[in-house]
Design a protein around this motif. Structure first.
Motif, short mmCIF file in Angstrom:
data_model
loop_
_atom_site.label_atom_id
_atom_site.label_comp_id
_atom_site.label_asym_id
_atom_site.label_seq_id
_atom_site.Cartn_x
_atom_site.Cartn_y
_atom_site.Cartn_z
N LYS A 27 0.85 -1.19 0.00
CA LYS A 27 0.00 0.00 0.00
C LYS A 27 0.89 1.24 0.00
CE LYS A 27 -3.92 -2.25 0.88
NZ LYS A 27 -5.13 -2.20 0.14
N PRO A 28 0.36 2.38 -0.39
CA PRO A 28 1.15 3.61 -0.32
C PRO A 28 1.66 3.92 1.10
CG PRO A 28 -0.82 3.96 -1.64
CD PRO A 28 -0.94 2.60 -1.02
N SER A 29 0.94 3.44 2.11
CA SER A 29 1.32 3.72 3.49
C SER A 29 2.30 2.70 4.08
CB SER A 29 0.07 3.77 4.38
OG SER A 29 -0.62 2.55 4.27
N GLY A 30 2.56 1.62 3.36
CA GLY A 30 3.52 0.64 3.86
C GLY A 30 3.35 -0.72 3.22
N ASN A 31 4.27 -1.62 3.57
CA ASN A 31 4.28 -2.97 3.02
C ASN A 31 4.44 -4.00 4.13
OD1 ASN A 31 4.48 -1.84 0.35
ND2 ASN A 31 6.67 -1.58 0.71
N ILE A 32 3.90 -5.20 3.89
CA ILE A 32 4.16 -6.34 4.75
C ILE A 32 4.68 -7.45 3.85
CG2 ILE A 32 3.18 -8.04 6.33
CD1 ILE A 32 1.10 -5.96 7.13
N THR A 33 5.88 -7.93 4.18
CA THR A 33 6.53 -8.93 3.34
C THR A 33 7.02 -10.08 4.21
OG1 THR A 33 7.27 -7.15 1.88
CG2 THR A 33 8.33 -9.29 1.59
N LEU A 34 6.80 -11.30 3.75
CA LEU A 34 7.26 -12.49 4.43
C LEU A 34 8.55 -12.95 3.74
CD1 LEU A 34 6.32 -14.46 6.68
CD2 LEU A 34 5.17 -15.77 4.89
N GLU A 51 10.37 3.44 9.02
CA GLU A 51 10.41 2.61 10.21
C GLU A 51 9.94 1.20 9.82
OE1 GLU A 51 9.54 3.82 14.71
OE2 GLU A 51 7.89 4.15 13.33
N ALA A 52 10.57 0.19 10.41
CA ALA A 52 10.21 -1.18 10.07
C ALA A 52 10.19 -2.04 11.33
CB ALA A 52 11.18 -1.75 9.05
N LEU A 53 9.33 -3.04 11.31
CA LEU A 53 9.22 -3.99 12.41
C LEU A 53 9.53 -5.38 11.86
CD1 LEU A 53 8.23 -4.38 15.43
CD2 LEU A 53 6.10 -5.15 14.38
N VAL A 54 10.48 -6.06 12.48
CA VAL A 54 10.84 -7.43 12.10
C VAL A 54 10.27 -8.36 13.16
CG1 VAL A 54 12.76 -9.06 11.90
CG2 VAL A 54 12.94 -6.79 10.87
N GLN A 55 9.54 -9.38 12.70
CA GLN A 55 8.99 -10.39 13.59
C GLN A 55 9.52 -11.74 13.13
OE1 GLN A 55 4.73 -10.70 13.57
NE2 GLN A 55 4.73 -12.62 14.71
N ILE A 56 10.15 -12.47 14.04
CA ILE A 56 10.66 -13.79 13.70
C ILE A 56 9.54 -14.81 13.91
CG2 ILE A 56 12.42 -15.55 14.13
CD1 ILE A 56 13.49 -12.87 12.96
N VAL A 57 9.09 -15.40 12.82
CA VAL A 57 8.01 -16.38 12.85
C VAL A 57 8.55 -17.75 13.22
CG1 VAL A 57 6.25 -17.51 11.42
CG2 VAL A 57 6.72 -15.06 11.14
N ILE A 101 6.48 0.79 7.59
CA ILE A 101 5.51 1.89 7.64
C ILE A 101 6.13 3.12 6.98
CG2 ILE A 101 4.12 3.35 9.16
CD1 ILE A 101 3.41 0.36 9.32
N LYS A 102 5.43 3.66 6.01
CA LYS A 102 5.92 4.86 5.31
C LYS A 102 5.36 6.12 5.93
CE LYS A 102 6.65 2.46 0.98
NZ LYS A 102 6.38 2.38 -0.44
#
Length: 102
Positions: A27-34, A51-57, A101-102
């Motif tokens: 989205k223009p407001s940000g991305n979620i990528t696996l 800003e980015a958030l990393v989550q270890i699955v 998050i953009k």
């Protein structure tokens, strides 16, 4: 509207000596990528204006942010501040969710 229900650890396959990515939302407001990393695969140090958030699955990674090193394990998150150099190394086969998050 598309509805998606999936177990994250099953939503991407780890490939030998590779990094695989699957974009979940763009989205223009940000991305979620696996991402799926084979052991010892890495993203070299780089910066992002967002800003980015990393989550270890699944698995474990070493994350370096501004010269400081952190071990991040399954179920943990770490925040990547904007404009600060960061890099990641998979200590074992790892699945990681990146929210930017953009």
């Amino acid at each position: 509207m598309e509805i998606m229900k999936e177990k994250l650890s099953d939503a991407i396959k780890i490939q030998e000596k590779s990094i695989v990515s699957r974009q979940i939302i763009k989205k223009p407001s940000g991305n979620i990528t696996l991402f799926a990393f084979d052991k010892d695969e890495s993203l070299t140090e780089h910066t992002s204006p967002y800003e980015a958030l990393v989550q270890i699955v699944k698995g474990r990674m070493t994350v370096t942010i501004g010269g400081n090193t952190f071990q991040v394990e399954e179920g943990e998150i770490i925040l990547l501040p904007p404009n600060i150099p960061h890099g990641l190394v998979a200590l074992e086969q790892t699945v990681m969710l990146l929210t930017m998050i953009k």
